[in-house]
Motif scaffolding. Structure first.
Motif, PDB file in Angstrom:
ATOM      1  N   THR A  70     -14.725   6.712   3.641  1.00 40.85           N
ATOM      2  CA  THR A  70     -13.550   7.557   3.797  1.00 40.85           C
ATOM      3  C   THR A  70     -13.559   8.200   5.179  1.00 40.85           C
ATOM      4  OG1 THR A  70     -12.226   9.319   2.792  1.00 40.85           O
ATOM      5  CG2 THR A  70     -14.629   9.612   2.786  1.00 40.85           C
ATOM      6  N   TRP A 107      -7.987  14.326  -1.364  1.00 40.80           N
ATOM      7  CA  TRP A 107      -9.194  14.298  -0.533  1.00 40.80           C
ATOM      8  C   TRP A 107     -10.479  14.384  -1.353  1.00 40.80           C
ATOM      9  CZ3 TRP A 107      -9.052  12.902   4.396  1.00 40.80           C
ATOM     10  CH2 TRP A 107      -7.830  13.009   5.086  1.00 40.80           C
ATOM     11  N   TYR A 109     -13.404  11.521  -1.554  1.00 46.43           N
ATOM     12  CA  TYR A 109     -14.754  11.805  -1.038  1.00 46.43           C
ATOM     13  C   TYR A 109     -15.793  11.655  -2.148  1.00 46.43           C
ATOM     14  CZ  TYR A 109     -18.727  14.270   0.984  1.00 46.43           C
ATOM     15  OH  TYR A 109     -19.975  14.594   1.436  1.00 46.43           O
ATOM     16  N   TYR A 111     -13.734  12.837   8.681  1.00 48.68           N
ATOM     17  CA  TYR A 111     -14.498  14.001   8.219  1.00 48.68           C
ATOM     18  C   TYR A 111     -15.329  14.606   9.341  1.00 48.68           C
ATOM     19  CZ  TYR A 111     -13.273  13.613   3.324  1.00 48.68           C
ATOM     20  OH  TYR A 111     -12.568  13.627   2.148  1.00 48.68           O
ATOM     21  N   ARG A 140     -22.500  17.819   3.718  1.00 53.10           N
ATOM     22  CA  ARG A 140     -22.088  16.419   3.688  1.00 53.10           C
ATOM     23  C   ARG A 140     -23.203  15.489   4.153  1.00 53.10           C
ATOM     24  NH1 ARG A 140     -16.101  17.583   6.322  1.00 53.10           N
ATOM     25  NH2 ARG A 140     -15.082  18.254   4.367  1.00 53.10           N
ATOM     26  N   THR A 157      -8.689   7.398   1.871  1.00 56.12           N
ATOM     27  CA  THR A 157      -8.434   8.578   2.686  1.00 56.12           C
ATOM     28  C   THR A 157      -7.362   9.415   1.998  1.00 56.12           C
ATOM     29  OG1 THR A 157      -7.913   9.373   4.922  1.00 56.12           O
ATOM     30  CG2 THR A 157      -6.659   7.476   4.117  1.00 56.12           C
TER      31      THR A 157
END
Length: 282
Positions: A102, A87, A91, A105, A111, A47
């Protein structure tokens, strides 16, 4: 993803805002959420930092969502290390299978092509935070209780500059305006930089949830230079995500979702929320 601190209407807890120290969870709760460890998988959770009260290496328990993620996996005997890093690097590493998962979100169409989303970990309201040096206004309303509808709310953004930290997602409607050249975007490295840019007039606004905005603005000492919209921009949910190509991704996600349900049933979820946050002032 704040007057500068507003209550958040959650079904499970009263309104809350700023991060404080986490109180000790009772032994009964700890035993329920911490069974015997399972063999280590070789993959870590990852994270980012500077996202109080959700994640941060300097926060108690690593932050609210870090604490929840560890405990949700622990219910099924899965114990993972958590690594903090930028970040985007984290990711991208999850998408590539270098890390297991992670968080936290927001779901976006882009995504969804790369990762699987857990059940909602927490629901939050996003507000528009504007510089006192700009004439920008935001007149949107939650017509259906969840998101801005029509052009009324977006009109104030046209011709303006929005600040979006690297690794954060703009709401889809604003992303479209950027793509159309109707909205400029600044992308500094972290949320604190966005707060400073908006406070000094280098950007007109940023859009993020009230929890993290309250913390970032309070730490900046620039509250007098920023104003917040009267109405939320949207209500969104935060999730843990796993790369679609990661072996066992669906089973891992199911274990997390089951653990999250167990934490709620045992009262641990409610206690962690109240432990990581405090009620907003009247």
């Amino acid at each position: 993803m704040p007057v500068l601190m507003r209550g958040l209407l959650l079904a499970v807890v009263p309104a809350v805002v700023l991060l404080l120290a986490v109180p000790t969870v009772g032994q009964a709760l700890e035993s329920a959420a911490e069974p015997a460890p399972a063999p280590y998988t070789g993959l870590d959770l990852v994270t980012g930092g500077d996202y109080a009260p959700y994640t941060g290496e300097d926060l108690p328990g690593g932050g609210l969502v870090t604490d929840l993620a560890r405990r949700a996996f622990a219910v099924s005997g899965r114990h993972y290390d958590v690594r903090f890093m930028p970040w985007k690097r984290g990711y991208d590493g999850v998408v590539a299978g270098r890390f297991l998962a992670t968080f936290p979100y927001v779901r976006t169409p882009e995504r969804e092509q790369e990762v699987l989303f857990s059940d909602p970990v927490i629901e939050v309201r996003q507000f528009v935070y504007m510089s006192n040096r700009t004439a920008m206004t935001f007149d949107g309303r939650l017509a259906d209780g969840r998101s801005v509808r029509g052009s009324r709310g977006l009109e104030g953004f046209r011709g303006r500059t929005v600040c979006q930290p690297v690794g954060y997602a703009l709401p889809p409607e604003l992303e479209t305006l950027v793509g159309q050249g109707q909205l400029a975007r600044q992308t500094p490295s972290d949320l604190g930089a966005c707060v400073r840019m908006v406070a000094t007039g280098r950007a007109d606004a940023f859009v993020i949830d009230e929890y993290s905005a309250a913390s970032a603005i309070a730490r900046s000492g620039l509250a007098d230079d920023i104003r917040v919209s009267d109405h939320p921009y949207a209500v969104v949910t935060f999730h843990l995500v796993i790369g679609r190509a990661t072996p066992g991704a669906e089973a891992t996600l199911a274990a997390f979702n089951d653990g999250l349900k167990a934490l709620k049933a045992q009262g641990v979820y409610r206690e962690l929320l109240s432990g990581h946050t405090v009620p907003s002032p009247p």
